[in-house]
Structures are given as C-alpha cells and as structure tokens.
Write an enzyme that holds these catalytic residues in place. Structure first.
Site, short mmCIF file in Angstrom:
data_model
loop_
_atom_site.label_atom_id
_atom_site.label_comp_id
_atom_site.label_asym_id
_atom_site.label_seq_id
_atom_site.Cartn_x
_atom_site.Cartn_y
_atom_site.Cartn_z
N GLN A 128 0.64 -1.05 0.08
CA GLN A 128 -0.01 0.01 0.04
C GLN A 128 0.89 1.38 -0.04
O GLN A 128 0.51 2.40 -0.36
CB GLN A 128 -0.96 -0.04 1.17
CG GLN A 128 -2.02 -1.10 1.09
CD GLN A 128 -2.96 -1.19 2.52
OE1 GLN A 128 -2.49 -1.90 3.50
NE2 GLN A 128 -4.00 -0.76 2.44
N GLU A 461 -4.15 -1.99 14.54
CA GLU A 461 -4.88 -0.95 13.51
C GLU A 461 -6.12 -0.48 14.10
O GLU A 461 -7.04 -1.37 14.52
CB GLU A 461 -5.13 -1.60 12.02
CG GLU A 461 -3.89 -1.75 11.23
CD GLU A 461 -4.26 -2.72 10.03
OE1 GLU A 461 -5.41 -2.15 9.41
OE2 GLU A 461 -3.24 -3.19 9.34
#
Ligand code: PNW
Length: 563
Positions: A128, A461
C-alpha cells in the site's frame, strides 16, 4: 514551548531475489512496520515540522526530568497552525477543539489509563505504501498481477507507485539495504519497528507453481523467507508479526474471490476456479502451520539471543447478537469462531473451535499429531488486534435467513452484517464495511482477554477511511474532525477495557499516510497525513496534530504516575 511528535510508521520490505530459495523462489516480500515507541517523558522542541517522513519524539528514559505542566503542550500546535496556514478562524476552531478533546480520558487524579511504556503508533503496509514494483530485482507479487487485470480495482489503479515510499524514504539500493537503513533511522529517533513479515501479498511464482496457500509446500518457503528476515534484521527488530489479517486474506482470496488469487464457487462470487466451501479451510490450515513453523524457527534459533517477541495480527470484528435470544447469542459466538477464533484457537489453544468441527465435519482439515505438537510448543507472544467495526449477528440455524452473504455454512450459519432488518450497528461511513461503534473496542478486547487467558495484545490497526471531494480546498484536506471523533471515541473505549484489566500494550492508528486501499484503489483515504497523488506531496491533517497531543498527554501521565 514543546513539540511532541507522533511517531512514524514505516513500511519495511526486503527485496530478496538474491537470497531466493532454490530453484528461484522470489518473495517480493512485504514487511510492514508500524509503530513508534513514544515514551517522551518531557519532550522538547525538535523543530522538525515538515518533510515527507515525519520524525518524532525520541525515546526518553526514566532519568529525564518530569514534565512541568500540561499547558505547555498546547502552545506549539497552535503557533504552528497560525504561522503555517494563516487560516485564523480554522486555527481557532482547531485549538479549541484540541483543548476540548485531547484532555479526554485522563483520570481524576490526572493520570492516564494507558500504562507506562504503552506504545502509541501508526501502521502501514508495503504494497500500500512502497510502489517501486519492479525495482531492484523485486519479483511480481500476486497483488501486482491482480491489480493489473482490468476491472479489479474501483478506480483502475494499482500499487505500482503507491505513495512512493520506497524511493522517498531514503536512498534506493537493494531491498535489504533499504530496510536496514529504515530500521536504523527509526531506532535513532526512538521509534520501535514492529515488522509484519507478510501483509497479504505473496510471490506470484508460488501461486503459479503450487497454488500458494492451497499447498503445504508454502510452509517451507515461508520459513526460508522469515529466516532471512530474522537473520538480517533481528538484532534490531524486537516485535515480529508473521501475518496480517489472514482471516481477511483467506476469506477474500478463497471464499468471495474479491482478492487474489480470486478463487470461489459460483454462488459466492464470480471466479473462474475455486471452491468456497473447502478451499478457505485448506488455505487457512497451511497458513496456521506456516505460522507455527516460523515461530518454532524463531524460538529455537533466534529468540534467546535476539530477545524479541513474535505474534500474529487478526482482523477483529465485534459481533453483537441482533436480539437477546439465546439463538442470536449463539450465532454471535459462531460468527466469531468462524472469523477470528478459526486462527487463534489452533495457535493458542491447539485446535479449531468446537463449532467448526461440528458444522464443517470432514471439510475442516485435521491436524496430525505432529502438527498439534508443533502448535503447542510454538504459540505466540502477543495477539495483534486490527479493530475498526462491529457487526450484528443473527441465527440461521433455527430461523430462516436469506441465502447469500453471511448466512452460509462456511460462516457457521450466522448472518453477520453491519445492518440487519433495518437495524444499523452504528453510524455508517464512506466505506461500506465500516460502521462507527466504539463500544465494540472494549467488547472485542475483553472477549480476547477472556478467551486467550489475557495474552498481551496490541491494537495494531484502528482508523477511519474517508472520501475526498473533487478539487478540495485546504480546509477540506486538513479538517478531518470526523477522524478525530472516531479515534478519540475508540481510544476511550479501549481505555475502559484496560482499566478493567485487559493486557493491552500498544495502539497504532491506521494509517500514517493516505495509501493504496486495496480494491478501493486511491479513492479511500485513511491517513493522518494527506497525500496528493499528482505530486506525492504530504500534508498534515488535523488528526495528526490531535494524535500528537493525545500521545503526549497520555504517555507522560502514565509514566509519571507509575514511577
Ligand atoms: C486492514 N473489514 O484491512 C488492512 O490490514 C489494511 O491493509 C487496510 O488498508 C486497512 O485495514 C483499512 O481497510 C481490512 O472488512 C480489511 O472489516 C477489511 C476489513 C477491515 C480491515
């Protein structure tokens, strides 16, 4: 005046072609390193306010003098905003908001619920962030191949450039060098690297050669690759994660077919090959055993000397029963067993959840005596929890459910969704799977604590994804109050779980920067910093300043109160 900076997340990847296991396995190898360890007892101005890679408060040890007043913390962000943006009204709003929200969560005696040495950070992943998809001899990954197929990504994009982290972070030599420099630079700034060995993408060659996770052969290749990581970086990396969210990767890769290797059966999606009823369980079994092999390798060959810890990261959704009925409560349990416990139970408790055995029968691969022994002696040192959202769960054994998503045998006959029968678990967001339900944080952390004997946890996260208007103004770009509200409410809920005894050692925001959001391409933004994809320039959002402030207050208070 003080500056306390958040911390940086970094993406690590080794480009290991030159170390390929014979004949020529190429793990393009994505390692994600979030996190910064931020424990500034009394941060001082660094003057570092810009640049592409934020740099932050250094690790300060207990010998530092205690900080004097918390009011000092307010001066710098306010001044910075006034000077830099000259948006006076906006700044005033921000500073008021800051004052109002960053003191939240402090206990009555002015201490923080987060324990001393609690790690705050942000997270990221190599595919990413890095780009440079063909540089330095890197092989193709399954995500490289997938994103290049027309129609797979919403905006037709791919991670070829992503946010160009590979080039922008430092001199671009070969992969190992790149990660060595990155790790050294993080440590020099007092930031603890938290390295994920595999964050979804694997070498395409392994897909082609033996169908990736469907083959037990992958265990040896994964072990070979992890060995290279431990050998090269383990002197400095003290937190290792074998896999990021294998539950999401396997469900999307082998059940719905939405992600590579895009395998599923007709009633589950649109794939040319696959079997949604059996393949996810075969792939998961090979992955669980790969985790166990790598943990065994670390424990026997490295851990004593390197003194690090190793764990796995799961996507953790809180499943709330749709009603108070016994059936829906059991359905919520089954939903959890078929999503998260599917992986954690074998790794920590030695076998799959009972409900999985009952419902899947022979479609659930069994572990041999040898495998069970390996699972038992390897285990893990911590559980990484990626938590964003909660879903309702509704029984589909005793009552009828519409056929389709969530209600199948592969999910334990538990319909799970953020919205059922018009009931919504929380505020919808611009992402179809993400609904705001902060209570879910306390509940999922408490659930994991109880089921797995209070194993240390890290929230690896948590964050909010947003869409950006076309031609945004500077205010549209930096004024992300919704993200701040989301983060502060989830942190509040986490603090409650910690106060009640959950052994949580850190919390990392997804993500440091906007980045390539898988099948959503660049349309969804999760960053504390905004990336302009035309220029790749980074702009700090309000949430970055807010988080900096939050960390400062909580880190200092916790350490002062426990010393
Ligand atoms: C995680 N869900 O994925 C990943 O680890 C990141 O790479 C990703 O960018 C981030 O969260 C934001 O999406 C998720 O459906 C995928 O609940 C799916 C879900 C949650 C997280």
């Amino acid at each position: 005046m003080e500056v306390l900076d958040v911390r940086v997340a970094a993406v690590l990847r080794s480009r290991l072609t030159q170390y390929a296991r014979p004949p020529y396995v190429r793990w393009p190898v994505r390692m994600t390193a979030p996190v910064g360890r931020v424990s500034p007892r009394c941060p001082t101005a660094t003057g570092n306010r810009g640049g592409t890679v934020p740099v932050f408060a250094s690790k300060r040890e207990e010998t530092e003098p205690p900080c004097h007043t918390e009011n000092n913390n307010m001066e710098f962000p306010l001044l910075l905003l006034l000077l830099h943006h000259l948006h006076f009204a906006l700044c005033l709003f921000f500073s008021l908001f800051f004052n109002a929200t960053s003191h939240m969560l402090l206990l009555k005696n002015n201490t923080s619920p987060f324990p001393c040495n609690f790690l705050f950070g942000t997270s990221s992943s190599s595919y990413q962030f890095e780009g440079a998809f063909l540089s330095d001899g890197k092989g193709l990954s399954n995500w490289d191949v997938f994103t290049h197929k027309p129609g797979t990504i919403m905006d037709g994009s791919n991670g070829d450039i992503a946010v160009d982290h590979y080039h922008r972070y430092q001199v671009n030599k070969a992969g190992i060098d790149y990660y060595n420099r990155l790790i050294d630079a993080l440590l020099q700034r007092g930031i603890e690297p938290f390295v994920t060995i595999t964050h979804y993408d694997i070498p395409q060659e392994l897909e082609d050669r033996y169908k990736g996770w469907l083959s037990p052969k992958i265990q040896e290749d994964f072990k070979y690759y992890a060995d290279i990581c431990f050998k090269n970086f383990g002197d400095r990396v003290k937190y290792w994660v074998t896999f990021n969210e294998p539950n999401v990767a396997i469900v999307r890769g082998y059940r719905s077919g939405l992600w590579p290797p895009a395998r599923c059966s007709a009633s589950f999606g649109n794939c040319s090959h696959g079997d949604s009823e059996t393949e996810p369980f075969i792939a998961a079994s090979n992955l669980i055993l790969s985790h166990a092999s790598v943990v065994t390798l670390y424990r026997t060959k490295y851990q004593k000397k390197q003194r690090g810890r190793i764990g796995i990261v799961m996507n953790a959704i809180w499943f709330e029963p749709l009603s108070n009925s016994r059936e829906d409560k059991l359905a919520a349990e089954r939903a959890q067993s078929f999503f998260m416990n599917w992986f954690l139970d074998p790794i920590i408790l030695g076998n799959y959840p009972e409900e999985m055995h009952e419902i899947l029968g022979p479609d659930l691969p069994s572990f041999s005596r040898n495998d069970k022994q390996k699972l038992k002696t390897s285990g893990l040192d911590f559980i990484g929890v990626n938590h964003y959202t909660s879903y309702y769960a509704k029984d589909c054994i005793f009552s009828a459910c519409e056929p389709g998503k969530g209600s199948s045998r592969t999910e334990g006959f538990a319909l799970n969704s953020p919205q059922i029968n018009g009931f919504s678990i929380g505020q919808p967001t611009e992402l179809d799977w993400l609904y705001v339900h902060p209570e879910g944080m306390e509940k999922i952390v408490t659930y994991i604590k109880n089921r797995y004997n209070n194993t240390p946890m890290f929230i690896t996260e948590n964050g909010l994804g947003t869409l950006e208007k076309p031609n945004p103004t500077i205010e549209d770009i930096i004024n992300d109050v919704k993200r701040v509200e989301y983060l502060s409410s989830y942190l509040d809920s986490l603090a409650t779980a910690i106060r009640k005894g959950a052994n949580v050692r850190g919390y990392f925001v997804w993500s440091l920067l906007d980045n390539f959001e898988w099948t959503y391409g660049y349309t969804i933004r999760f960053g504390l910093h905004r990336v302009d994809y035309a220029t790749l320039n980074r702009t700090r959002r309000f949430s970055a300043l807010w988080y900096k402030q939050f960390i400062a207050q909580h880190t200092n208070k916790a350490c002062l109160s426990s010393s």
